[in-house]
Design an enzyme around this catalytic site. Sequence first.
Site, PDB file in Angstrom:
ATOM      1  N   CYS A  73     120.357 -40.668 -53.901  1.00  0.00           N
ATOM      2  CA  CYS A  73     119.719 -41.008 -52.618  1.00  0.00           C
ATOM      3  C   CYS A  73     120.460 -42.157 -51.950  1.00  0.00           C
ATOM      4  CB  CYS A  73     118.265 -41.424 -52.828  1.00  0.00           C
ATOM      5  SG  CYS A  73     117.223 -40.088 -53.430  1.00  0.00           S
ATOM      6  N   CYS A 117     118.642 -28.981 -51.098  1.00  0.00           N
ATOM      7  CA  CYS A 117     118.599 -29.945 -52.199  1.00  0.00           C
ATOM      8  C   CYS A 117     117.398 -30.867 -52.098  1.00  0.00           C
ATOM      9  CB  CYS A 117     119.831 -30.827 -52.215  1.00  0.00           C
ATOM     10  SG  CYS A 117     121.331 -29.957 -51.957  1.00  0.00           S
TER      11      CYS A 117
END
Lengths: 142, 397
Positions: free
Chosen positions: A103, A34
């Site tokens: 994130c 990813c």
Amino acid sequence: MLYSEKVMDHFTHPRNVGTIEDADGVGEVGNAKCGDIMKIFLKIKDGIIDDVKFSTFGCGSAIASSSMATEMIKGKPVSEALELTNKAVVEALDGLPAHKIHCSVLAEEAVKAAVKDYYDKNGIAYDPELFKDKHDCEHCGE
Amino acid sequence: MNTIYADNAATTKISKTALAAMLPCFEENYGNPSSLHTVGQNAAEALFNARRTVAECLGCDPKEIIFTGGGSEADNQALLTGAELGARKGKKHIISDAIEHHAVLHSLKRLEKLGYEVTLLPVNGEGFVDPEDVRKAIRPDTALVTIMMANNEIGTIEPIKEIAEICHEKGVLFHTDAVQAVGHIPVNVKEIGCDMLSLAGHKFHGPKGVGALYARKGLLVSTLIEGGAQERGKRAGTENIPGIVGMAAALKEATDNLEANMAKITKLRDRLIEGLSVIPHSILNGPRDKRLPGNVNMCFEGIEGESLLLLLDQKGICASSGSACTSGSLDPSHVLLAIGRIHDVAHGSLRLSLCESNTEEEIETIIKAVPEVVDYLRRISPVWQDLQEGKRTYVIQ
Ligand SMILES: Cc1ncc(COP(=O)(O)O)c(C=O)c1O
């Protein structure tokens, strides 16, 4: 600008970068597939996070989120570190673009994974609910 | 800090010649070419001259040029044309390849929804389409083949002349997206033998938002934008005269200087590839030869491309990456995946695209800066640590 000044500051001058050889807890989350992996190392003394280091493979906001998260938990009791939310990380960074919010979720999860590792290693009982996966990514689930 | 612009595949700086040609179109020659008065007819003349210039540069008749609002529009119009012409004969199969620009790939998606069948050919490890694959994929109901002339990410120059020949042999229309090729390598539509070709002004130091579709004489072109009779009824809307004039001037300049520019840029490119290849666990994406003169694209194992870009930007170097993070999607570049890079590695890609105004000095600065940044990011990367400690195996040797 894509990122806030705070994000750029933490990205270009990340705090607490590195590893801890004899860490009491290590947490790694994410997946290279990813494009982001975060690893957090904790040194714990008397229930307090005495030292914390991170290493991150990822974009600017992943590095900044890890840096900010480590700064937010350093010197805090372990129980407080567990309360760190991705939202708090985003706020401390003066915001992240919408597609970068994951994130901050990774940063929260990396901290939790490291604490869980510390609990597991030391036989400390905990509520598994605390460590439920928050972020969903079709690749990471593989 | 001086800015080093090495993202010319994204867009280019307008040339002084093009800008100088455009300015009068705002100030004095501002007319509408459809107006019959002098001011309008002066604009019509500028449009006429621009069309002639573009046609000369491509080796075709001015009547074969349709000005569009950019490369994407030209691609959309070409694909619609191929599809609609095919449908008239009951042909609803289109052949393309896996590394096309999204302007083509997404147009194909739309056509699929409209009942067309699309075959996307694979490419080899350097990004080449095999013309024999095209031959094998052509069916009695194939309406159109569309294969790009040069890839925007990895610079691969496709064997479109061979592909065009096969298409003609089989009586199938052939379109090529030459947006990255025009102004950078020789492009002559008659030599290629394509039925349609797309180009965009801003890739060769012309203005943005203007492009052209070459459509061979006799081809019934479909319209995307309905309205007035501009562009022989094939593209309605008052013409973007400054844009068209600027694009024509830029194309003429690029064509006049093509050989010298190619030689200069190729030399810079080769030095850059050589300089960056010394970075351990790095790999060039795309071929060594048959590559756009200005294109360099590499993957660096153990790091992610967006952070690489941002740190290079801090050093004044403008580049681009095929990382998922830069595209806003989950997956890294479809082009890098198609040439066989796995996700982990494709995330760590860097594209540097040069033009004739880049200097040897700039190239040396880039050659010094990239390893520094790669090294820094690797030092803070858990993936790199695992690779070094043998907990993960290198994909790039
Ligand atoms: C190969 C290719 N096709 C099409 C396009 C689209 O061109 P434009 O941005 O002018 O619409 C581009 C540019 O991004 C390109 O590189």
